[in-house]
Design a protein around this motif. Structure first.
Motif, PDB file in Angstrom:
ATOM      1  N   GLN A 160       3.458  -1.958   3.222  1.00 45.88           N
ATOM      2  CA  GLN A 160       4.311  -3.035   2.703  1.00 45.88           C
ATOM      3  C   GLN A 160       5.331  -2.416   1.748  1.00 45.88           C
ATOM      4  O   GLN A 160       4.959  -1.853   0.725  1.00 45.88           O
ATOM      5  N   LEU A 161       6.601  -2.528   2.095  1.00 47.16           N
ATOM      6  CA  LEU A 161       7.662  -1.988   1.252  1.00 47.16           C
ATOM      7  C   LEU A 161       8.264  -3.113   0.419  1.00 47.16           C
ATOM      8  O   LEU A 161       8.935  -3.994   0.942  1.00 47.16           O
ATOM      9  N   ALA A 162       7.983  -3.080  -0.883  1.00 47.02           N
ATOM     10  CA  ALA A 162       8.505  -4.085  -1.807  1.00 47.02           C
ATOM     11  C   ALA A 162       9.241  -3.370  -2.936  1.00 47.02           C
ATOM     12  O   ALA A 162       9.112  -3.720  -4.101  1.00 47.02           O
ATOM     13  N   SER A 163       9.996  -2.333  -2.560  1.00 46.66           N
ATOM     14  CA  SER A 163      10.709  -1.523  -3.535  1.00 46.66           C
ATOM     15  C   SER A 163      12.135  -1.292  -3.063  1.00 46.66           C
ATOM     16  O   SER A 163      12.384  -1.159  -1.861  1.00 46.66           O
ATOM     17  N   ALA A 164      13.040  -1.202  -4.017  1.00 48.57           N
ATOM     18  CA  ALA A 164      14.440  -0.925  -3.703  1.00 48.57           C
ATOM     19  C   ALA A 164      14.733   0.573  -3.703  1.00 48.57           C
ATOM     20  O   ALA A 164      15.850   0.980  -3.406  1.00 48.57           O
ATOM     21  N   VAL A 165      13.765   1.408  -4.026  1.00 41.74           N
ATOM     22  CA  VAL A 165      13.971   2.854  -4.047  1.00 41.74           C
ATOM     23  C   VAL A 165      14.281   3.316  -2.630  1.00 41.74           C
ATOM     24  O   VAL A 165      13.550   3.015  -1.685  1.00 41.74           O
ATOM     25  N   ALA A 166      15.362   4.052  -2.495  1.00 42.56           N
ATOM     26  CA  ALA A 166      15.840   4.455  -1.167  1.00 42.56           C
ATOM     27  C   ALA A 166      15.009   5.579  -0.547  1.00 42.56           C
ATOM     28  O   ALA A 166      14.815   5.611   0.660  1.00 42.56           O
ATOM     29  N   GLU A 167      14.522   6.485  -1.334  1.00 40.02           N
ATOM     30  CA  GLU A 167      13.839   7.668  -0.813  1.00 40.02           C
ATOM     31  C   GLU A 167      12.318   7.496  -0.750  1.00 40.02           C
ATOM     32  O   GLU A 167      11.577   8.174  -1.438  1.00 40.02           O
ATOM     33  N   VAL A 168      11.878   6.588   0.080  1.00 43.32           N
ATOM     34  CA  VAL A 168      10.449   6.349   0.274  1.00 43.32           C
ATOM     35  C   VAL A 168      10.059   6.964   1.616  1.00 43.32           C
ATOM     36  O   VAL A 168      10.774   6.799   2.595  1.00 43.32           O
ATOM     37  N   PRO A 169       8.933   7.690   1.670  1.00 45.58           N
ATOM     38  CA  PRO A 169       8.508   8.244   2.959  1.00 45.58           C
ATOM     39  C   PRO A 169       8.365   7.147   4.013  1.00 45.58           C
ATOM     40  O   PRO A 169       8.182   5.974   3.689  1.00 45.58           O
ATOM     41  N   ASP A 170       8.418   7.548   5.273  1.00 48.29           N
ATOM     42  CA  ASP A 170       8.320   6.540   6.332  1.00 48.29           C
ATOM     43  C   ASP A 170       6.867   6.148   6.592  1.00 48.29           C
ATOM     44  O   ASP A 170       5.939   6.805   6.134  1.00 48.29           O
ATOM     45  N   ASP A 171       6.694   5.064   7.324  1.00 46.29           N
ATOM     46  CA  ASP A 171       5.363   4.514   7.588  1.00 46.29           C
ATOM     47  C   ASP A 171       4.438   5.530   8.237  1.00 46.29           C
ATOM     48  O   ASP A 171       3.244   5.588   7.929  1.00 46.29           O
ATOM     49  N   ASP A 172       4.967   6.352   9.150  1.00 48.95           N
ATOM     50  CA  ASP A 172       4.139   7.354   9.821  1.00 48.95           C
ATOM     51  C   ASP A 172       3.572   8.357   8.834  1.00 48.95           C
ATOM     52  O   ASP A 172       2.424   8.794   8.970  1.00 48.95           O
ATOM     53  N   ASP A 173       4.364   8.741   7.833  1.00 46.72           N
ATOM     54  CA  ASP A 173       3.864   9.650   6.803  1.00 46.72           C
ATOM     55  C   ASP A 173       2.696   9.020   6.051  1.00 46.72           C
ATOM     56  O   ASP A 173       1.649   9.639   5.878  1.00 46.72           O
ATOM     57  N   PHE A 174       2.888   7.774   5.612  1.00 45.24           N
ATOM     58  CA  PHE A 174       1.819   7.098   4.881  1.00 45.24           C
ATOM     59  C   PHE A 174       0.555   7.021   5.730  1.00 45.24           C
ATOM     60  O   PHE A 174      -0.544   7.286   5.240  1.00 45.24           O
ATOM     61  N   ARG A 175       0.701   6.664   6.988  1.00 50.30           N
ATOM     62  CA  ARG A 175      -0.470   6.560   7.866  1.00 50.30           C
ATOM     63  C   ARG A 175      -1.157   7.921   8.037  1.00 50.30           C
ATOM     64  O   ARG A 175      -2.389   8.007   8.008  1.00 50.30           O
ATOM     65  N   ARG A 176      -0.361   8.974   8.202  1.00 50.63           N
ATOM     66  CA  ARG A 176      -0.933  10.317   8.373  1.00 50.63           C
ATOM     67  C   ARG A 176      -1.691  10.733   7.120  1.00 50.63           C
ATOM     68  O   ARG A 176      -2.786  11.306   7.195  1.00 50.63           O
ATOM     69  N   TRP A 177      -1.140  10.441   5.946  1.00 51.21           N
ATOM     70  CA  TRP A 177      -1.790  10.822   4.697  1.00 51.21           C
ATOM     71  C   TRP A 177      -3.079  10.027   4.477  1.00 51.21           C
ATOM     72  O   TRP A 177      -4.081  10.575   4.020  1.00 51.21           O
ATOM     73  N   VAL A 178      -3.077   8.746   4.806  1.00 52.48           N
ATOM     74  CA  VAL A 178      -4.293   7.928   4.705  1.00 52.48           C
ATOM     75  C   VAL A 178      -5.360   8.480   5.641  1.00 52.48           C
ATOM     76  O   VAL A 178      -6.516   8.673   5.242  1.00 52.48           O
ATOM     77  N   GLU A 179      -4.984   8.741   6.889  1.00 48.27           N
ATOM     78  CA  GLU A 179      -5.946   9.251   7.871  1.00 48.27           C
ATOM     79  C   GLU A 179      -6.521  10.595   7.445  1.00 48.27           C
ATOM     80  O   GLU A 179      -7.718  10.840   7.598  1.00 48.27           O
ATOM     81  N   ALA A 180      -5.689  11.464   6.869  1.00 49.32           N
ATOM     82  CA  ALA A 180      -6.181  12.765   6.412  1.00 49.32           C
ATOM     83  C   ALA A 180      -7.183  12.608   5.270  1.00 49.32           C
ATOM     84  O   ALA A 180      -8.196  13.308   5.226  1.00 49.32           O
ATOM     85  N   ALA A 181      -6.914  11.683   4.363  1.00 48.96           N
ATOM     86  CA  ALA A 181      -7.831  11.460   3.239  1.00 48.96           C
ATOM     87  C   ALA A 181      -9.153  10.873   3.706  1.00 48.96           C
ATOM     88  O   ALA A 181     -10.193  11.095   3.084  1.00 48.96           O
ATOM     89  N   LEU A 182      -9.121  10.132   4.810  1.00 51.03           N
ATOM     90  CA  LEU A 182     -10.344   9.508   5.331  1.00 51.03           C
ATOM     91  C   LEU A 182     -11.088  10.392   6.329  1.00 51.03           C
ATOM     92  O   LEU A 182     -12.254  10.131   6.631  1.00 51.03           O
ATOM     93  N   GLU A 204       9.946  15.252 -13.129  1.00 50.43           N
ATOM     94  CA  GLU A 204       9.475  15.800 -14.403  1.00 50.43           C
ATOM     95  C   GLU A 204       8.549  16.998 -14.204  1.00 50.43           C
ATOM     96  O   GLU A 204       8.548  17.926 -15.003  1.00 50.43           O
ATOM     97  N   GLN A 205       7.756  16.966 -13.142  1.00 56.82           N
ATOM     98  CA  GLN A 205       6.791  18.026 -12.881  1.00 56.82           C
ATOM     99  C   GLN A 205       7.366  19.133 -12.004  1.00 56.82           C
ATOM    100  O   GLN A 205       6.671  20.105 -11.703  1.00 56.82           O
ATOM    101  N   GLY A 206       8.622  18.989 -11.591  1.00 54.59           N
ATOM    102  CA  GLY A 206       9.254  19.999 -10.753  1.00 54.59           C
ATOM    103  C   GLY A 206       8.630  20.112  -9.376  1.00 54.59           C
ATOM    104  O   GLY A 206       8.600  21.192  -8.786  1.00 54.59           O
ATOM    105  N   LYS A 207       8.140  18.986  -8.854  1.00 59.74           N
ATOM    106  CA  LYS A 207       7.495  18.965  -7.546  1.00 59.74           C
ATOM    107  C   LYS A 207       8.391  18.256  -6.543  1.00 59.74           C
ATOM    108  O   LYS A 207       9.087  17.301  -6.899  1.00 59.74           O
ATOM    109  N   PRO A 208       8.349  18.680  -5.289  1.00 60.46           N
ATOM    110  CA  PRO A 208       9.065  17.909  -4.267  1.00 60.46           C
ATOM    111  C   PRO A 208       8.482  16.498  -4.198  1.00 60.46           C
ATOM    112  O   PRO A 208       7.257  16.310  -4.245  1.00 60.46           O
ATOM    113  N   ALA A 209       9.349  15.504  -4.106  1.00 65.28           N
ATOM    114  CA  ALA A 209       8.886  14.113  -4.086  1.00 65.28           C
ATOM    115  C   ALA A 209       7.888  13.867  -2.968  1.00 65.28           C
ATOM    116  O   ALA A 209       6.882  13.186  -3.171  1.00 65.28           O
TER     117      ALA A 209
END
Length: 157
Positions: free
Chosen positions: A7-29, A96-101
């Motif tokens: 669910q995208l409820a943010s105006a921030v333009a640089e949000v990863p795409d849905d496939d990225d989120f799904r891949r990261w969730v699946e990897a954590a599980l 702030e942490q000098g990390k890639p978003a």
């Protein structure tokens, strides 16, 4: 099967795409749950602040909030819970942490999923175990140690 609702409820333009989120969730599980239903809601600071104040008593927006499904005993459904990730906070922390978003986004998803699975970092020994799990999952995804001083992300991470 892992079912992830984004669910995208943010105006921030640089949000990863849905496939990225799904891949990261699946990897954590992976290796932890065969079936799960998870919602990932990306919000701006007002909603993040309201949720953090309401549910944690802290009047500021934080990077990620985890809300376990809290099913009654004996109810066997794959519902795991919800993650709420505050896009401006994640972007600001990465800078702030000098990390890639992208690396920080992946870390917040993995961190939140581990919370939904019952991990915590209140006590030092719990924190060490949780951080080790995070490092393992993120390394499998091609991301470096999120707790290292400087982070470089290889191609494809």
């Amino acid at each position: 099967m892992i079912d992830t609702d984004i669910q995208l409820a943010s105006a921030v333009a640089e949000v990863p795409d849905d496939d990225d989120f799904r891949r990261w969730v699946e990897a954590a599980l992976a290796g932890r749950r065969l079936e799960a239903e998870v919602s990932v809601r990306i919000v701006d600071e007002p909603e993040g602040r309201e949720l953090n104040a309401t549910y944690r008593g802290r009047d500021y927006a934080t990077n990620v909030l985890s809300f376990p499904a809290g099913l009654p005993e004996g109810v066997d459904l794959p519902m795991l819970g919800d993650l709420v990730i505050c896009a401006p906070v994640v972007e600001r922390e990465a800078a702030e942490q000098g990390k890639p978003a992208r690396a920080h986004w992946a870390h917040m998803v993995v961190h939140g999923i581990l919370h939904l699975l019952g991990h915590d970092h209140i006590e030092d020994d719990e924190a060490e175990l949780m951080e080790a799990e995070e490092r393992t999952v993120l390394a499998a995804l091609g991301f470096p140690d999120p707790y290292a001083e400087s982070v470089e992300v290889p191609e494809g991470g």
